[in-house]
Design a protein around this motif. Structure first.
Motif: not given
Length: 264
Positions: A171-192
């Motif tokens: 609105f005008g020069k202002n903005a409120f924003f947000g994000r919610v995420e759930r993701v399943k990752k394996d150990g390789h992607e988490l650098v284990i």
């Protein structure tokens, strides 16, 4: 492009481009363009927005669109200022429908050849996405945009999923924003490490952010915005030895530069 009545056929190609796969990339959609961070599910949803070699054909009929692409499914390397090899080794299809001027839905699927440079032994992967986008312009300077995205990667007989919900109110020069995420990752992607049994397991991760930005300069050719964002992350207790806990938080301040919106 050939147009007749309420229908059209189109073809496009590019040295660098975006195939018919997934929703608009997060920085290109109104619900995500004010958020300075990439989604943690980016590689499940809209990571193919830059590919070295793409050829797409499609058909529009009324509120519906069907597209198919041949493209380079391999992620660009880290030298983003240099040229990658141009090839058409992967394929995708996407079906979209816009039932009203404020709503858009898509579902897409792709076969990706050699998709991840960090996993050279991975020969191919299938990616499926579906999304719903809502954008309501109340006036020239007041807009509400919301997106929901599901993405799935299927590789080596195993599927992992991601979910994203994000919203932005400007609105005008202002903005409120947000994000919610759930993701399943394996150990390789988490650098284990490979020797750890957790390397072969999957883990549900969460990321939750909320922020605000105000344009200090607006509609002068370049918009300059000053903003801040807080982010909260979660992971299962089995990852405590690597992440030090199950809940994490952080914040950031940022200065944003981008071209002003074009006027009709």
């Amino acid at each position: 492009m050939k147009t007749f009545n309420n229908q059209s056929f189109f073809v496009y190609g590019g040295i660098v481009g975006e195939p018919a796969l997934g929703p608009p990339m997060f920085w290109h959609r109104p619900s995500g363009m004010n958020n300075p961070d990439a989604p943690i599910g980016h590689h499940w949803q809209d990571a193919s927005h830059i590919t070295w070699g793409v050829l797409t054909a499609g058909y529009n009929f009324g509120k519906f669109k069907i597209e198919g692409s041949a493209f380079n499914g391999t992620e660009p390397d880290e030298n983003r200022w240099a040229f990658d090899t141009i090839r058409l080794n992967s394929f995708s299809g996407r079906f979209s429908v816009n039932p009203t001027k404020d709503l858009s839905f898509q579902i897409s699927h792709a076969f990706l050849k050699k998709p991840e440079r960090a996993e050279p032994d991975l020969d191919h992967m299938h990616r499926t996405t579906a999304s719903a986008m809502y954008n309501k312009a109340f006036s020239d300077d007041r807009n509400w945009a919301t997106t929901f995205v599901w993405g799935q990667n299927y590789k080596e007989g195993h599927a992992t999923n991601s979910f994203l919900f994000e919203s932005d109110y400007t609105f005008g020069k202002n903005a409120f924003f947000g994000r919610v995420e759930r993701v399943k990752k394996d150990g390789h992607e988490l650098v284990i490490p490979h020797e750890d049994p957790l390397h072969e397991e999957d883990f549900w991760l969460g990321a939750y952010s909320i922020g605000y930005v105000r344009d200090l300069v607006k509609n002068k050719g370049i918009d300059v915005g000053l903003g801040g964002m807080a982010t909260f992350n979660s992971n299962p207790a089995t990852l405590v030895p690597y992440y030090g806990g199950t809940k994490h938080a952080g914040w950031q301040l940022f200065l944003r530069f981008r071209p002003s919106r074009m006027k009709h």
